[in-house]
Motif scaffolding. Structure first.
Motif, mmCIF file in Angstrom:
data_model
loop_
_atom_site.group_PDB
_atom_site.id
_atom_site.type_symbol
_atom_site.label_atom_id
_atom_site.label_comp_id
_atom_site.label_asym_id
_atom_site.label_seq_id
_atom_site.Cartn_x
_atom_site.Cartn_y
_atom_site.Cartn_z
ATOM 1 N N LEU A 1 0.836 -1.196 0.000
ATOM 2 C CA LEU A 1 0.000 0.000 0.000
ATOM 3 C C LEU A 1 0.871 1.246 0.000
ATOM 4 C CD1 LEU A 1 -2.726 -0.899 2.643
ATOM 5 C CD2 LEU A 1 -3.047 -0.630 0.194
ATOM 6 N N GLY A 2 0.367 2.295 -0.608
ATOM 7 C CA GLY A 2 1.011 3.594 -0.518
ATOM 8 C C GLY A 2 1.202 4.241 -1.867
ATOM 9 N N LEU A 3 0.839 5.519 -1.926
ATOM 10 C CA LEU A 3 0.983 6.297 -3.137
ATOM 11 C C LEU A 3 1.312 7.730 -2.735
ATOM 12 C CD1 LEU A 3 0.725 5.916 -6.206
ATOM 13 C CD2 LEU A 3 -1.667 6.596 -6.001
ATOM 14 N N LYS A 4 2.340 8.276 -3.368
ATOM 15 C CA LYS A 4 2.741 9.651 -3.081
ATOM 16 C C LYS A 4 1.622 10.612 -3.472
ATOM 17 C CE LYS A 4 6.954 8.800 -1.654
ATOM 18 N NZ LYS A 4 7.291 8.960 -0.257
ATOM 19 N N HIS A 5 1.548 11.733 -2.767
ATOM 20 C CA HIS A 5 0.543 12.754 -3.067
ATOM 21 C C HIS A 5 0.643 13.187 -4.524
ATOM 22 C CE1 HIS A 5 -0.907 13.201 0.983
ATOM 23 N NE2 HIS A 5 0.305 13.413 1.441
ATOM 24 N N ASN A 6 -0.508 13.372 -5.137
ATOM 25 C CA ASN A 6 -0.661 13.881 -6.499
ATOM 26 C C ASN A 6 -0.135 12.957 -7.587
ATOM 27 O OD1 ASN A 6 -2.052 16.262 -5.839
ATOM 28 N ND2 ASN A 6 -0.132 17.174 -5.161
ATOM 29 N N VAL A 7 0.314 11.757 -7.243
ATOM 30 C CA VAL A 7 0.750 10.783 -8.233
ATOM 31 C C VAL A 7 -0.387 9.790 -8.434
ATOM 32 C CG1 VAL A 7 2.394 8.934 -8.734
ATOM 33 C CG2 VAL A 7 3.177 11.030 -7.604
ATOM 34 N N ASN A 8 -0.701 9.501 -9.684
ATOM 35 C CA ASN A 8 -1.737 8.521 -9.998
ATOM 36 C C ASN A 8 -1.105 7.368 -10.760
ATOM 37 O OD1 ASN A 8 -3.837 10.085 -8.915
ATOM 38 N ND2 ASN A 8 -3.897 11.316 -10.770
ATOM 39 N N ALA B 1 -4.071 7.976 -17.802
ATOM 40 C CA ALA B 1 -3.289 8.485 -18.934
ATOM 41 C C ALA B 1 -3.473 9.992 -19.097
ATOM 42 C CB ALA B 1 -3.680 7.756 -20.219
ATOM 43 N N ALA B 2 -4.689 10.468 -18.863
ATOM 44 C CA ALA B 2 -4.977 11.896 -19.008
ATOM 45 C C ALA B 2 -4.558 12.708 -17.795
ATOM 46 C CB ALA B 2 -6.470 12.105 -19.270
ATOM 47 N N ALA B 3 -4.465 12.058 -16.631
ATOM 48 C CA ALA B 3 -4.142 12.772 -15.381
ATOM 49 C C ALA B 3 -3.168 11.946 -14.551
ATOM 50 C CB ALA B 3 -5.414 13.058 -14.597
ATOM 51 N N PRO B 4 -1.911 11.829 -15.002
ATOM 52 C CA PRO B 4 -0.949 11.066 -14.208
ATOM 53 C C PRO B 4 -0.598 11.752 -12.883
ATOM 54 C CG PRO B 4 0.142 12.108 -16.077
ATOM 55 C CD PRO B 4 -1.326 12.356 -16.224
ATOM 56 N N GLU B 5 -0.946 13.013 -12.777
ATOM 57 C CA GLU B 5 -0.741 13.766 -11.540
ATOM 58 C C GLU B 5 -2.054 14.474 -11.195
ATOM 59 O OE1 GLU B 5 2.497 16.423 -12.220
ATOM 60 O OE2 GLU B 5 3.974 14.808 -12.306
ATOM 61 N N GLY B 6 -2.337 14.561 -9.908
ATOM 62 C CA GLY B 6 -3.511 15.299 -9.454
ATOM 63 C C GLY B 6 -4.727 14.412 -9.290
ATOM 64 N N ARG B 7 -5.045 14.070 -8.052
ATOM 65 C CA ARG B 7 -6.173 13.184 -7.778
ATOM 66 C C ARG B 7 -7.509 13.809 -8.166
ATOM 67 N NH1 ARG B 7 -3.435 10.507 -3.534
ATOM 68 N NH2 ARG B 7 -1.767 9.489 -4.661
ATOM 69 N N ARG C 1 -7.101 -3.814 -10.993
ATOM 70 C CA ARG C 1 -5.955 -2.906 -10.842
ATOM 71 C C ARG C 1 -6.464 -1.660 -10.118
ATOM 72 N NH1 ARG C 1 -1.415 -3.053 -13.517
ATOM 73 N NH2 ARG C 1 -1.489 -0.898 -14.202
ATOM 74 N N ALA C 2 -5.633 -1.094 -9.262
ATOM 75 C CA ALA C 2 -6.099 0.014 -8.421
ATOM 76 C C ALA C 2 -4.938 0.904 -8.010
ATOM 77 C CB ALA C 2 -6.763 -0.549 -7.159
ATOM 78 N N LYS C 3 -5.286 2.128 -7.621
ATOM 79 C CA LYS C 3 -4.310 2.935 -6.887
ATOM 80 C C LYS C 3 -4.137 2.225 -5.544
ATOM 81 C CE LYS C 3 -6.204 6.968 -6.600
ATOM 82 N NZ LYS C 3 -7.603 6.589 -6.800
ATOM 83 N N PRO C 4 -2.908 2.036 -5.071
ATOM 84 C CA PRO C 4 -2.686 1.254 -3.848
ATOM 85 C C PRO C 4 -2.986 2.029 -2.559
ATOM 86 C CG PRO C 4 -0.594 1.970 -4.749
ATOM 87 C CD PRO C 4 -1.654 2.412 -5.733
ATOM 88 N N ILE C 5 -4.248 2.448 -2.444
ATOM 89 C CA ILE C 5 -4.736 3.166 -1.263
ATOM 90 C C ILE C 5 -6.043 2.499 -0.860
ATOM 91 C CG2 ILE C 5 -5.557 5.369 -0.343
ATOM 92 C CD1 ILE C 5 -3.938 6.765 -2.571
ATOM 93 N N LEU C 6 -6.171 2.098 0.404
ATOM 94 C CA LEU C 6 -7.416 1.510 0.879
ATOM 95 C C LEU C 6 -8.444 2.612 1.096
ATOM 96 C CD1 LEU C 6 -6.475 -1.120 3.609
ATOM 97 C CD2 LEU C 6 -6.971 -1.504 1.201
ATOM 98 N N ASP C 7 -9.591 2.486 0.452
ATOM 99 C CA ASP C 7 -10.716 3.383 0.697
ATOM 100 C C ASP C 7 -11.649 2.683 1.674
ATOM 101 O OD1 ASP C 7 -10.548 5.855 -0.925
ATOM 102 O OD2 ASP C 7 -10.416 4.432 -2.592
#
Length: 173
Positions: A2-9, A147-153, A52-58
């Motif tokens: 788990l874990g994803l840096k801020h603003n990285v998608n 692909a359109a927003a690799p940065e910015g949640r 496949r997912a962003k590695p953040i638990l919701d």
């Protein structure tokens, strides 16, 4: 992991440890919130086997009445969560945590139990769990958004919004 840096998608392959991590976190949250939490659910893509997912638990925490969200703040902060007062999700009070302040591993969305953000989110999760065609379509939507927003949640979420809203509306009818 788990874990994803801020603003990285980024999307990663499904990890069966996500369900274990959720069960451990649910227990911590249950112990901290007691009867204030009417329900605690794993939702979002990490709750869908094979997705496949962003590695953040919701994590969805339901409270009733909704004003009881304030009773969650101090206990969640004691568990290492920080409150995001300007997260921009109406009807949600959001809390996040990570290994440090540069990332997120967990997001807790405090919403009204059985309300407009509880039931549709769980219906969408359940539909993704049972409908393989919907899962594939949603994954393609997520990949286009990444692909359109690799940065910015916020932009990533906005790009998926119409698709998710359409599916939730169909589930509600």
């Amino acid at each position: 992991m788990l874990g994803l840096k801020h603003n990285v998608n980024v999307l990663v392959d499904y990890d069966s440890d996500w369900e274990i991590a959720f069960r451990e976190e649910r227990k911590r949250i249950e112990d901290a919130l007691g009867d204030t939490a009417k329900g605690i659910e794993h939702y979002g893509s990490t709750s869908i086997i094979g997705m496949r997912a962003k590695p953040i638990l919701d994590i969805l925490v339901g409270v009733a009445p909704f004003d009881d969200w304030a009773k969650c703040r101090a206990p969640l902060e004691q568990l290492g969560y920080d409150y995001a007062p300007n997260a921009g999700v109406p009807g949600n009070h959001m809390f996040g945590r990570g290994r440090d302040l540069t990332e997120r591993t967990h997001l807790v969305h405090v919403v009204e139990y059985l309300g407009e953000h509880w039931s549709p989110n769980l219906a969408f999760r359940d539909a993704l769990r049972t409908d393989s065609a919907l899962r594939l379509t949603y994954l393609a939507e997520k990949e286009r958004a990444i692909a359109a927003a690799p940065e910015g949640r916020a932009k990533y979420n906005a790009l998926k919004h119409a698709f998710i809203a359409q599916i939730k509306a169909g589930l509600a009818s």
